[in-house]
Design an enzyme around this catalytic site. Structure first.
Site, PDB file in Angstrom:
ATOM      1  N   ASP A 191       0.775  -1.150   0.100  1.00 37.49           N
ATOM      2  CA  ASP A 191      -0.012  -0.106   0.113  1.00 37.49           C
ATOM      3  C   ASP A 191       0.827   1.380  -0.076  1.00 37.49           C
ATOM      4  O   ASP A 191       0.353   2.527   0.610  1.00 37.49           O
ATOM      5  CB  ASP A 191      -0.859   0.220   1.307  1.00 37.49           C
ATOM      6  N   GLY A 226       1.660   3.077  -2.784  1.00 38.00           N
ATOM      7  CA  GLY A 226       1.217   3.530  -3.991  1.00 38.00           C
ATOM      8  C   GLY A 226       1.949   3.184  -5.296  1.00 38.00           C
ATOM      9  O   GLY A 226       2.236   4.108  -6.103  1.00 38.00           O
ATOM     10  N   LYS A 227       2.186   2.092  -5.201  1.00 30.94           N
ATOM     11  CA  LYS A 227       2.751   1.358  -6.520  1.00 30.94           C
ATOM     12  C   LYS A 227       2.009   1.569  -7.789  1.00 30.94           C
ATOM     13  O   LYS A 227       2.743   1.765  -8.712  1.00 30.94           O
ATOM     14  CB  LYS A 227       3.429  -0.057  -6.325  1.00 30.94           C
ATOM     15  N   GLY A 228       0.767   1.166  -7.699  1.00 32.18           N
ATOM     16  CA  GLY A 228       0.023   1.386  -8.878  1.00 32.18           C
ATOM     17  C   GLY A 228       0.059   2.912  -9.380  1.00 32.18           C
ATOM     18  O   GLY A 228       0.277   2.821 -10.547  1.00 32.18           O
ATOM     19  N   GLY A 253      -3.993  -4.685  -4.455  1.00 33.41           N
ATOM     20  CA  GLY A 253      -4.952  -3.830  -4.787  1.00 33.41           C
ATOM     21  C   GLY A 253      -4.327  -2.269  -5.115  1.00 33.41           C
ATOM     22  O   GLY A 253      -3.885  -1.813  -4.181  1.00 33.41           O
ATOM     23  N   HIS A 254      -4.218  -2.349  -6.453  1.00 36.97           N
ATOM     24  CA  HIS A 254      -3.592  -1.031  -6.813  1.00 36.97           C
ATOM     25  C   HIS A 254      -4.686  -0.037  -7.388  1.00 36.97           C
ATOM     26  O   HIS A 254      -5.198  -0.196  -8.343  1.00 36.97           O
ATOM     27  CB  HIS A 254      -2.672  -1.594  -8.283  1.00 36.97           C
ATOM     28  N   GLN A 266       2.508  -6.182  -3.000  1.00 33.38           N
ATOM     29  CA  GLN A 266       2.985  -6.243  -1.710  1.00 33.38           C
ATOM     30  C   GLN A 266       4.353  -5.666  -1.617  1.00 33.38           C
ATOM     31  O   GLN A 266       4.457  -4.672  -1.969  1.00 33.38           O
ATOM     32  CB  GLN A 266       2.852  -7.700  -1.360  1.00 33.38           C
ATOM     33  N   THR A 305      -8.145  -3.903  -1.019  1.00 30.58           N
ATOM     34  CA  THR A 305      -8.607  -5.305  -1.296  1.00 30.58           C
ATOM     35  C   THR A 305      -9.950  -5.587  -0.541  1.00 30.58           C
ATOM     36  O   THR A 305     -10.845  -6.101  -0.763  1.00 30.58           O
ATOM     37  CB  THR A 305      -7.711  -6.184  -1.484  1.00 30.58           C
ATOM     38  N   THR A 306      -9.742  -5.241   0.731  1.00 29.27           N
ATOM     39  CA  THR A 306     -10.761  -5.852   1.889  1.00 29.27           C
ATOM     40  C   THR A 306     -11.300  -4.608   2.489  1.00 29.27           C
ATOM     41  O   THR A 306     -12.330  -4.884   3.226  1.00 29.27           O
ATOM     42  CB  THR A 306      -9.696  -6.532   2.976  1.00 29.27           C
ATOM     43  N   LYS A 341       2.692  10.177  -1.256  1.00 31.41           N
ATOM     44  CA  LYS A 341       1.870  10.812   0.106  1.00 31.41           C
ATOM     45  C   LYS A 341       2.204  11.835   0.965  1.00 31.41           C
ATOM     46  O   LYS A 341       2.205  11.851   2.137  1.00 31.41           O
ATOM     47  CB  LYS A 341       1.332   9.744   0.876  1.00 31.41           C
ATOM     48  N   VAL A 342       3.338  12.564   0.354  1.00 27.28           N
ATOM     49  CA  VAL A 342       3.945  13.592   1.274  1.00 27.28           C
ATOM     50  C   VAL A 342       2.829  14.587   1.629  1.00 27.28           C
ATOM     51  O   VAL A 342       3.308  15.264   2.418  1.00 27.28           O
ATOM     52  CB  VAL A 342       5.120  14.287   0.307  1.00 27.28           C
ATOM     53  N   SER A 400       5.324  12.120  -4.858  1.00 29.69           N
ATOM     54  CA  SER A 400       3.735  12.004  -5.133  1.00 29.69           C
ATOM     55  C   SER A 400       2.963  12.595  -4.192  1.00 29.69           C
ATOM     56  O   SER A 400       3.489  12.566  -3.083  1.00 29.69           O
ATOM     57  CB  SER A 400       3.540  10.673  -5.468  1.00 29.69           C
TER      58      SER A 400
HETATM   59  P1  IMP Z   1      -2.323 -12.940   1.912  1.00 32.66           P
HETATM   60  O1  IMP Z   1      -1.595 -12.596   1.021  1.00 32.66           O
HETATM   61  O2  IMP Z   1      -3.755 -12.921   1.555  1.00 32.66           O
HETATM   62  O3  IMP Z   1      -1.932 -14.436   2.338  1.00 32.66           O
HETATM   63  O4  IMP Z   1      -2.314 -12.055   3.351  1.00 32.66           O
HETATM   64  C1  IMP Z   1      -1.130 -12.037   4.304  1.00 32.66           C
HETATM   65  C2  IMP Z   1      -0.682 -10.921   4.658  1.00 32.66           C
HETATM   66  O5  IMP Z   1      -0.203  -9.744   3.676  1.00 32.66           O
HETATM   67  C3  IMP Z   1      -1.693 -10.155   5.509  1.00 32.66           C
HETATM   68  O6  IMP Z   1      -1.313  -9.417   6.615  1.00 32.66           O
HETATM   69  C4  IMP Z   1      -2.232  -9.413   4.426  1.00 32.66           C
HETATM   70  O7  IMP Z   1      -3.149  -8.192   4.808  1.00 32.66           O
HETATM   71  C5  IMP Z   1      -0.957  -8.930   3.769  1.00 32.66           C
HETATM   72  N1  IMP Z   1      -1.128  -8.334   2.251  1.00 32.66           N
HETATM   73  C6  IMP Z   1      -1.573  -9.108   1.145  1.00 32.66           C
HETATM   74  N2  IMP Z   1      -1.499  -8.517   0.146  1.00 32.66           N
HETATM   75  C7  IMP Z   1      -1.108  -7.062   0.229  1.00 32.66           C
HETATM   76  C8  IMP Z   1      -1.347  -5.775  -0.336  1.00 32.66           C
HETATM   77  O8  IMP Z   1      -1.447  -5.850  -1.632  1.00 32.66           O
HETATM   78  N3  IMP Z   1      -1.252  -4.763   0.512  1.00 32.66           N
HETATM   79  C9  IMP Z   1      -1.113  -4.523   1.902  1.00 32.66           C
HETATM   80  N4  IMP Z   1      -0.962  -5.931   2.557  1.00 32.66           N
HETATM   81  C10 IMP Z   1      -1.216  -7.025   1.876  1.00 32.66           C
END
Ligand code: IMP
Length: 399
Positions: free
Chosen positions: A12, A14-16, A39-40, A210, A286-287, A317-318, A387
Protein backbone atom coordinates in the site's frame (compact mmCIF):
# COMPACT_ATOMS: atom_id res chain seq x y z
CA UNK A 1 16.34 -0.03 -20.01
CA UNK A 2 14.24 -2.26 -17.75
CA UNK A 3 13.02 -1.07 -14.36
CA UNK A 4 11.56 -2.85 -11.34
CA UNK A 5 9.12 -1.07 -9.03
CA UNK A 6 8.79 -2.71 -5.61
CA UNK A 7 7.22 -1.80 -2.26
CA UNK A 8 9.58 -1.09 0.65
CA UNK A 9 7.11 -1.25 3.53
CA UNK A 10 4.11 -3.52 4.19
CA UNK A 11 2.34 -2.87 0.87
CA UNK A 12 0.00 0.00 0.00
CA UNK A 13 2.85 2.42 -0.74
CA UNK A 14 1.17 3.63 -3.95
CA UNK A 15 3.01 1.37 -6.43
CA UNK A 16 0.00 1.36 -8.80
CA UNK A 17 0.13 5.09 -9.26
CA UNK A 18 3.90 5.12 -9.75
CA UNK A 19 3.72 2.30 -12.33
CA UNK A 20 0.93 4.14 -14.14
CA UNK A 21 3.03 7.33 -14.11
CA UNK A 22 6.11 5.59 -15.51
CA UNK A 23 4.33 3.20 -17.92
CA UNK A 24 4.55 5.52 -20.91
CA UNK A 25 8.31 4.93 -21.19
CA UNK A 26 8.01 1.12 -21.38
CA UNK A 27 6.64 -1.38 -23.90
CA UNK A 28 5.58 -4.10 -21.48
CA UNK A 29 4.43 -4.14 -17.84
CA UNK A 30 5.04 -7.49 -16.16
CA UNK A 31 3.81 -8.73 -12.80
CA UNK A 32 5.81 -11.45 -11.09
CA UNK A 33 4.22 -12.23 -7.70
CA UNK A 34 1.00 -12.39 -5.73
CA UNK A 35 -2.50 -12.37 -7.06
CA UNK A 36 -5.77 -10.70 -6.23
CA UNK A 37 -4.52 -9.93 -2.70
CA UNK A 38 -2.95 -6.85 -4.33
CA UNK A 39 -5.02 -3.72 -4.69
CA UNK A 40 -3.51 -1.12 -6.97
CA UNK A 41 -5.50 2.12 -7.16
CA UNK A 42 -4.99 4.08 -10.37
CA UNK A 43 -6.69 7.31 -11.51
CA UNK A 44 -7.54 7.31 -15.21
CA UNK A 45 -9.42 10.16 -16.87
CA UNK A 46 -10.81 11.32 -13.54
CA UNK A 47 -11.95 7.86 -12.45
CA UNK A 48 -10.44 5.64 -9.81
CA UNK A 49 -9.75 2.03 -10.88
CA UNK A 50 -8.93 -0.61 -8.30
CA UNK A 51 -6.89 -3.28 -10.03
CA UNK A 52 -6.09 -6.58 -8.35
CA UNK A 53 -4.70 -8.70 -11.16
CA UNK A 54 -4.41 -6.59 -14.29
CA UNK A 55 -1.00 -4.82 -14.33
CA UNK A 56 -1.47 -1.08 -13.70
CA UNK A 57 0.22 0.02 -16.95
CA UNK A 58 -2.41 -1.52 -19.25
CA UNK A 59 -4.57 1.57 -18.73
CA UNK A 60 -1.94 3.34 -20.87
CA UNK A 61 -2.35 0.77 -23.65
CA UNK A 62 0.77 -1.21 -22.72
CA UNK A 63 0.96 -5.00 -22.88
CA UNK A 64 0.43 -6.50 -19.41
CA UNK A 65 2.07 -9.82 -18.51
CA UNK A 66 0.80 -12.00 -15.66
CA UNK A 67 3.89 -14.05 -14.86
CA UNK A 68 4.38 -17.64 -13.71
CA UNK A 69 5.13 -16.44 -10.16
CA UNK A 70 1.56 -15.24 -9.77
CA UNK A 71 -1.52 -17.10 -8.56
CA UNK A 72 -4.54 -16.16 -10.65
CA UNK A 73 -8.24 -16.12 -9.82
CA UNK A 74 -9.71 -16.15 -13.32
CA UNK A 75 -13.13 -15.09 -12.10
CA UNK A 76 -11.69 -11.89 -10.59
CA UNK A 77 -9.55 -11.33 -13.70
CA UNK A 78 -12.63 -11.62 -15.93
CA UNK A 79 -14.57 -9.12 -13.79
CA UNK A 80 -11.66 -6.68 -13.97
CA UNK A 81 -11.33 -7.03 -17.74
CA UNK A 82 -15.10 -6.62 -18.18
CA UNK A 83 -15.07 -3.44 -16.06
CA UNK A 84 -12.20 -1.98 -18.10
CA UNK A 85 -13.98 -2.85 -21.37
CA UNK A 86 -17.15 -1.17 -20.09
CA UNK A 87 -15.04 1.99 -19.71
CA UNK A 88 -13.73 1.71 -23.26
CA UNK A 89 -10.33 0.27 -22.28
CA UNK A 90 -9.36 -2.92 -24.13
CA UNK A 91 -6.60 -4.45 -21.99
CA UNK A 92 -3.81 -6.29 -23.84
CA UNK A 93 -2.93 -9.19 -21.56
CA UNK A 94 -0.62 -12.17 -21.72
CA UNK A 95 -1.06 -14.85 -19.07
CA UNK A 96 1.63 -17.37 -18.19
CA UNK A 97 0.69 -21.01 -18.82
CA UNK A 98 2.75 -21.75 -15.69
CA UNK A 99 0.95 -19.38 -13.31
CA UNK A 100 -1.09 -21.24 -10.71
CA UNK A 101 -4.87 -21.03 -10.55
CA UNK A 102 -6.83 -19.99 -7.46
CA UNK A 103 -9.97 -22.14 -7.18
CA UNK A 104 -12.93 -21.77 -4.84
CA UNK A 105 -11.33 -24.53 -2.72
CA UNK A 106 -8.26 -22.35 -2.14
CA UNK A 107 -10.47 -19.50 -0.97
CA UNK A 108 -12.39 -21.82 1.33
CA UNK A 109 -9.13 -23.13 2.85
CA UNK A 110 -7.81 -19.58 3.30
CA UNK A 111 -10.87 -18.78 5.42
CA UNK A 112 -10.71 -21.98 7.46
CA UNK A 113 -6.97 -21.66 8.09
CA UNK A 114 -6.93 -17.97 8.91
CA UNK A 115 -9.72 -18.40 11.48
CA UNK A 116 -7.25 -20.57 13.41
CA UNK A 117 -3.85 -19.06 12.56
CA UNK A 118 -4.90 -15.37 12.40
CA UNK A 119 -2.40 -13.76 10.08
CA UNK A 120 -5.24 -11.60 8.84
CA UNK A 121 -4.91 -12.66 5.20
CA UNK A 122 -6.97 -11.09 2.43
CA UNK A 123 -8.85 -14.44 2.20
CA UNK A 124 -8.35 -14.48 -1.56
CA UNK A 125 -6.91 -18.00 -1.51
CA UNK A 126 -3.35 -16.78 -2.05
CA UNK A 127 -1.52 -18.81 0.64
CA UNK A 128 -3.32 -22.08 -0.22
CA UNK A 129 -2.60 -21.57 -3.96
CA UNK A 130 1.15 -21.29 -3.27
CA UNK A 131 0.79 -24.21 -0.87
CA UNK A 132 -0.66 -26.52 -3.55
CA UNK A 133 2.04 -25.30 -5.97
CA UNK A 134 4.80 -26.40 -3.59
CA UNK A 135 2.88 -29.58 -2.66
CA UNK A 136 2.86 -30.40 -6.39
CA UNK A 137 -0.91 -30.80 -6.66
CA UNK A 138 -1.63 -27.28 -7.96
CA UNK A 139 -3.34 -26.39 -11.22
CA UNK A 140 -1.45 -24.26 -13.70
CA UNK A 141 -3.26 -22.10 -16.23
CA UNK A 142 -2.02 -24.43 -18.99
CA UNK A 143 -3.57 -27.43 -17.18
CA UNK A 144 -7.03 -25.94 -17.57
CA UNK A 145 -7.03 -27.02 -21.21
CA UNK A 146 -6.61 -30.71 -20.24
CA UNK A 147 -9.77 -31.87 -18.49
CA UNK A 148 -8.28 -35.09 -17.10
CA UNK A 149 -5.30 -33.29 -15.51
CA UNK A 150 -7.60 -30.64 -14.10
CA UNK A 151 -9.91 -33.20 -12.53
CA UNK A 152 -6.99 -35.24 -11.17
CA UNK A 153 -5.41 -32.21 -9.47
CA UNK A 154 -8.71 -31.02 -8.02
CA UNK A 155 -9.31 -34.50 -6.63
CA UNK A 156 -5.83 -34.67 -5.13
CA UNK A 157 -5.84 -31.26 -3.49
CA UNK A 158 -9.31 -31.62 -2.00
CA UNK A 159 -8.48 -35.11 -0.70
CA UNK A 160 -5.26 -33.84 0.90
CA UNK A 161 -7.26 -31.07 2.56
CA UNK A 162 -10.03 -33.49 3.59
CA UNK A 163 -12.72 -31.53 1.74
CA UNK A 164 -13.28 -33.87 -1.24
CA UNK A 165 -16.78 -33.83 -2.72
CA UNK A 166 -17.19 -35.37 -6.19
CA UNK A 167 -20.07 -33.11 -7.23
CA UNK A 168 -18.27 -29.94 -6.10
CA UNK A 169 -15.04 -30.97 -7.84
CA UNK A 170 -16.83 -31.55 -11.16
CA UNK A 171 -18.72 -28.28 -10.86
CA UNK A 172 -15.46 -26.40 -10.20
CA UNK A 173 -13.71 -28.12 -13.11
CA UNK A 174 -16.47 -27.03 -15.52
CA UNK A 175 -16.40 -23.44 -14.22
CA UNK A 176 -12.60 -23.22 -14.57
CA UNK A 177 -12.67 -24.66 -18.08
CA UNK A 178 -15.25 -22.11 -19.19
CA UNK A 179 -13.15 -19.29 -17.74
CA UNK A 180 -9.99 -20.62 -19.35
CA UNK A 181 -11.76 -20.73 -22.70
CA UNK A 182 -12.45 -16.99 -22.42
CA UNK A 183 -8.72 -16.29 -21.96
CA UNK A 184 -7.40 -18.95 -24.38
CA UNK A 185 -5.93 -16.40 -26.81
CA UNK A 186 -3.95 -14.73 -24.00
CA UNK A 187 -2.29 -17.81 -22.50
CA UNK A 188 1.37 -18.15 -23.54
CA UNK A 189 4.71 -19.46 -22.33
CA UNK A 190 5.49 -15.97 -21.09
CA UNK A 191 9.05 -16.83 -20.04
CA UNK A 192 9.94 -17.43 -23.71
CA UNK A 193 7.77 -14.56 -25.01
CA UNK A 194 9.32 -12.08 -22.56
CA UNK A 195 12.92 -13.12 -23.20
CA UNK A 196 12.37 -12.86 -26.95
CA UNK A 197 10.77 -9.45 -26.51
CA UNK A 198 13.86 -8.30 -24.57
CA UNK A 199 16.16 -9.64 -27.28
CA UNK A 200 14.19 -7.52 -29.74
CA UNK A 201 14.93 -4.47 -27.58
CA UNK A 202 11.53 -4.06 -25.90
CA UNK A 203 11.67 -2.38 -22.49
CA UNK A 204 10.02 -3.94 -19.46
CA UNK A 205 8.67 -2.42 -16.28
CA UNK A 206 8.49 -5.12 -13.61
CA UNK A 207 5.52 -4.29 -11.39
CA UNK A 208 5.87 -5.50 -7.80
CA UNK A 209 2.97 -6.34 -5.52
CA UNK A 210 2.91 -6.30 -1.72
CA UNK A 211 6.40 -5.37 -0.46
CA UNK A 212 9.78 -6.46 0.89
CA UNK A 213 8.53 -6.57 4.49
CA UNK A 214 5.75 -9.00 3.45
CA UNK A 215 8.16 -11.24 1.49
CA UNK A 216 7.99 -14.95 2.34
CA UNK A 217 11.75 -15.04 3.11
CA UNK A 218 12.67 -11.52 4.19
CA UNK A 219 9.39 -10.26 5.63
CA UNK A 220 8.11 -10.48 9.19
CA UNK A 221 7.48 -14.24 9.03
CA UNK A 222 4.96 -15.76 9.67
CA UNK A 223 3.01 -12.52 9.17
CA UNK A 224 3.82 -12.32 5.48
CA UNK A 225 2.32 -13.17 2.14
CA UNK A 226 3.33 -16.40 0.39
CA UNK A 227 5.47 -15.20 -2.51
CA UNK A 228 8.82 -13.55 -3.30
CA UNK A 229 7.83 -9.92 -3.42
CA UNK A 230 11.31 -8.34 -3.54
CA UNK A 231 13.34 -7.74 -6.70
CA UNK A 232 14.78 -11.28 -6.54
CA UNK A 233 11.26 -12.61 -7.16
CA UNK A 234 11.39 -11.18 -10.69
CA UNK A 235 13.82 -13.87 -11.89
CA UNK A 236 11.78 -16.82 -10.61
CA UNK A 237 8.39 -15.14 -11.16
CA UNK A 238 8.98 -14.33 -14.83
CA UNK A 239 12.00 -16.37 -15.90
CA UNK A 240 14.20 -13.39 -16.73
CA UNK A 241 17.94 -12.92 -16.48
CA UNK A 242 18.87 -11.00 -13.29
CA UNK A 243 21.31 -8.88 -15.31
CA UNK A 244 18.34 -7.56 -17.30
CA UNK A 245 16.81 -5.89 -14.24
CA UNK A 246 18.71 -2.66 -14.84
CA UNK A 247 17.32 -0.49 -12.06
CA UNK A 248 15.14 -0.99 -9.00
CA UNK A 249 12.84 1.73 -7.71
CA UNK A 250 11.56 1.30 -4.16
CA UNK A 251 8.24 2.94 -3.31
CA UNK A 252 7.58 4.22 0.21
CA UNK A 253 5.39 6.61 2.17
CA UNK A 254 6.85 9.07 4.71
CA UNK A 255 5.05 7.05 7.41
CA UNK A 256 4.19 3.37 7.79
CA UNK A 257 0.97 1.36 7.48
CA UNK A 258 0.14 -2.30 7.74
CA UNK A 259 -3.00 -4.40 7.25
CA UNK A 260 -3.35 -7.69 9.03
CA UNK A 261 -1.42 -8.96 12.04
CA UNK A 262 2.33 -8.87 12.71
CA UNK A 263 5.05 -6.76 14.33
CA UNK A 264 4.87 -3.00 13.84
CA UNK A 265 7.29 -1.28 16.29
CA UNK A 266 6.34 2.31 15.40
CA UNK A 267 2.56 1.79 15.44
CA UNK A 268 0.51 4.63 16.89
CA UNK A 269 -2.97 4.49 18.37
CA UNK A 270 -5.89 6.69 19.43
CA UNK A 271 -6.69 10.14 18.02
CA UNK A 272 -3.23 10.61 16.52
CA UNK A 273 -3.61 7.37 14.53
CA UNK A 274 -7.18 8.15 13.55
CA UNK A 275 -6.14 11.52 12.14
CA UNK A 276 -3.42 10.00 9.98
CA UNK A 277 -5.68 7.13 8.85
CA UNK A 278 -8.48 9.48 7.79
CA UNK A 279 -6.24 12.02 6.11
CA UNK A 280 -4.32 9.34 4.25
CA UNK A 281 -7.43 7.31 3.34
CA UNK A 282 -5.66 4.36 4.92
CA UNK A 283 -8.19 1.61 4.29
CA UNK A 284 -7.28 -1.62 2.49
CA UNK A 285 -7.87 -1.45 -1.29
CA UNK A 286 -8.75 -5.16 -1.38
CA UNK A 287 -10.59 -5.78 1.87
CA UNK A 288 -11.58 -2.27 3.03
CA UNK A 289 -10.02 -2.99 6.46
CA UNK A 290 -8.68 0.07 8.36
CA UNK A 291 -4.89 0.03 8.07
CA UNK A 292 -2.71 0.18 11.18
CA UNK A 293 -0.61 3.35 11.03
CA UNK A 294 2.72 4.48 12.51
CA UNK A 295 5.87 6.56 12.08
CA UNK A 296 8.69 5.90 9.66
CA UNK A 297 10.91 3.02 10.74
CA UNK A 298 14.49 3.43 9.51
CA UNK A 299 15.82 0.03 10.71
CA UNK A 300 13.10 -1.71 8.65
CA UNK A 301 13.62 0.63 5.68
CA UNK A 302 17.42 0.23 5.68
CA UNK A 303 16.81 -3.53 5.60
CA UNK A 304 14.23 -3.35 2.79
CA UNK A 305 16.53 -1.14 0.67
CA UNK A 306 19.48 -3.45 1.18
CA UNK A 307 17.58 -6.67 0.41
CA UNK A 308 15.62 -5.10 -2.45
CA UNK A 309 18.81 -3.80 -4.18
CA UNK A 310 17.12 -0.42 -4.42
CA UNK A 311 18.73 2.20 -6.69
CA UNK A 312 16.16 4.96 -6.39
CA UNK A 313 13.09 5.88 -4.39
CA UNK A 314 9.58 7.10 -5.11
CA UNK A 315 8.23 8.91 -2.04
CA UNK A 316 4.43 8.97 -2.08
CA UNK A 317 1.74 10.70 -0.01
CA UNK A 318 4.02 13.54 1.16
CA UNK A 319 0.91 15.75 1.38
CA UNK A 320 -0.60 13.59 4.13
CA UNK A 321 1.94 14.69 6.77
CA UNK A 322 1.54 18.37 5.86
CA UNK A 323 0.59 20.48 8.88
CA UNK A 324 2.00 18.10 11.51
CA UNK A 325 4.52 20.07 13.66
CA UNK A 326 6.86 17.31 14.76
CA UNK A 327 7.39 14.06 12.88
CA UNK A 328 9.02 11.27 14.89
CA UNK A 329 11.20 8.78 12.99
CA UNK A 330 12.46 5.52 14.50
CA UNK A 331 16.20 5.87 13.99
CA UNK A 332 17.48 2.74 15.69
CA UNK A 333 16.15 -0.11 17.83
CA UNK A 334 17.13 -0.92 21.35
CA UNK A 335 17.08 -4.69 21.64
CA UNK A 336 18.00 -6.25 25.00
CA UNK A 337 20.31 -3.32 25.76
CA UNK A 338 21.93 -3.28 22.29
CA UNK A 339 21.49 -0.48 19.75
CA UNK A 340 20.69 -1.81 16.28
CA UNK A 341 20.60 -0.03 12.89
CA UNK A 342 18.98 -3.05 11.21
CA UNK A 343 16.18 -5.20 12.65
CA UNK A 344 17.51 -8.39 14.24
CA UNK A 345 16.01 -11.83 13.39
CA UNK A 346 13.40 -11.41 16.08
CA UNK A 347 12.58 -7.78 16.78
CA UNK A 348 9.29 -8.13 18.61
CA UNK A 349 10.98 -7.13 21.88
CA UNK A 350 12.91 -4.20 20.40
CA UNK A 351 12.04 -0.62 21.29
CA UNK A 352 12.36 2.11 18.65
CA UNK A 353 14.58 5.06 19.52
CA UNK A 354 13.10 8.13 17.89
CA UNK A 355 14.51 11.30 16.36
CA UNK A 356 12.16 14.20 15.75
CA UNK A 357 11.94 16.04 12.44
CA UNK A 358 10.22 19.35 11.74
CA UNK A 359 6.98 19.02 9.76
CA UNK A 360 6.38 20.80 6.46
CA UNK A 361 3.57 22.94 5.13
CA UNK A 362 4.22 22.70 1.38
CA UNK A 363 6.35 20.92 -1.19
CA UNK A 364 8.77 23.85 -1.22
CA UNK A 365 9.29 23.79 2.54
CA UNK A 366 12.94 23.34 3.63
CA UNK A 367 11.76 20.87 6.29
CA UNK A 368 10.52 18.50 3.58
CA UNK A 369 13.88 18.84 1.80
CA UNK A 370 15.61 17.91 5.08
CA UNK A 371 13.34 14.90 5.52
CA UNK A 372 14.11 13.73 1.97
CA UNK A 373 17.86 14.23 2.51
CA UNK A 374 17.63 12.14 5.67
CA UNK A 375 15.90 9.31 3.74
CA UNK A 376 18.48 9.46 0.93
CA UNK A 377 21.43 9.41 3.31
CA UNK A 378 20.13 6.58 5.47
CA UNK A 379 18.86 4.43 2.61
CA UNK A 380 21.67 5.15 0.18
CA UNK A 381 19.33 5.87 -2.73
CA UNK A 382 18.11 9.07 -4.39
CA UNK A 383 14.46 10.14 -4.18
CA UNK A 384 13.53 10.45 -7.88
CA UNK A 385 9.76 10.83 -7.63
CA UNK A 386 7.61 12.79 -5.20
CA UNK A 387 3.90 12.03 -5.19
CA UNK A 388 1.44 14.27 -3.38
CA UNK A 389 -2.02 13.17 -4.55
CA UNK A 390 -3.86 10.38 -6.35
CA UNK A 391 -3.76 11.87 -9.88
CA UNK A 392 -0.82 11.82 -12.31
CA UNK A 393 -0.57 15.61 -12.15
CA UNK A 394 0.30 15.40 -8.44
CA UNK A 395 3.69 13.88 -9.22
CA UNK A 396 7.10 15.53 -9.46
CA UNK A 397 10.26 14.11 -10.98
CA UNK A 398 13.50 15.10 -9.23
CA UNK A 399 16.77 15.12 -11.17
P1 IMP B 1 -2.35 -12.95 1.94
O1 IMP B 1 -1.39 -12.40 0.95
O2 IMP B 1 -3.79 -12.75 1.57
O3 IMP B 1 -2.04 -14.36 2.32
O4 IMP B 1 -2.16 -12.10 3.30
C1 IMP B 1 -0.97 -12.18 4.09
C2 IMP B 1 -0.66 -10.82 4.72
O5 IMP B 1 -0.25 -9.93 3.69
C3 IMP B 1 -1.85 -10.14 5.39
O6 IMP B 1 -1.37 -9.38 6.50
C4 IMP B 1 -2.39 -9.20 4.32
O7 IMP B 1 -3.10 -8.12 4.87
C5 IMP B 1 -1.08 -8.75 3.68
N1 IMP B 1 -1.24 -8.35 2.27
C6 IMP B 1 -1.37 -9.14 1.19
N2 IMP B 1 -1.45 -8.41 0.07
C7 IMP B 1 -1.35 -7.13 0.44
C8 IMP B 1 -1.32 -5.89 -0.28
O8 IMP B 1 -1.39 -5.83 -1.52
N3 IMP B 1 -1.20 -4.75 0.48
C9 IMP B 1 -1.07 -4.79 1.83
N4 IMP B 1 -1.07 -5.91 2.54
C10 IMP B 1 -1.21 -7.08 1.85
Amino acid sequence: MNLAVIGLQFGDEGKGKIVDFLAEDFDIIARFCGGSNAGHSVMYEGEKFKLHLVPSGVLRGKIGVLGNGMVIDLEILKNEVDTLKAHGIEPRLIISSRAHVVTSFHKKMDEIEDEIRRIGTTRRGIGPAYETKVKRVGIRVGDLFHYETLLKRLNLMTRLWGIYDEKEVKKEAKKLQALAYEFRESVKDTEIWLNEAMLLGKSILFEGSQAVLLDIDFGTYPYVTSSSTFSGGICSGLGVNPRLIHRVMGVMKPYMTRVGAGPFPTEIFGDEAELLREKGGEYGATTGRPRRVGWLDMPLLRYATLIGSVDEIALTKVDILEGIDIIPVAWEYECDGKIMKYPPFNFERCKPIYRNFQGWSSLEDENLKNYIEMIEKEMGAKVRILSYGAGREATRLID
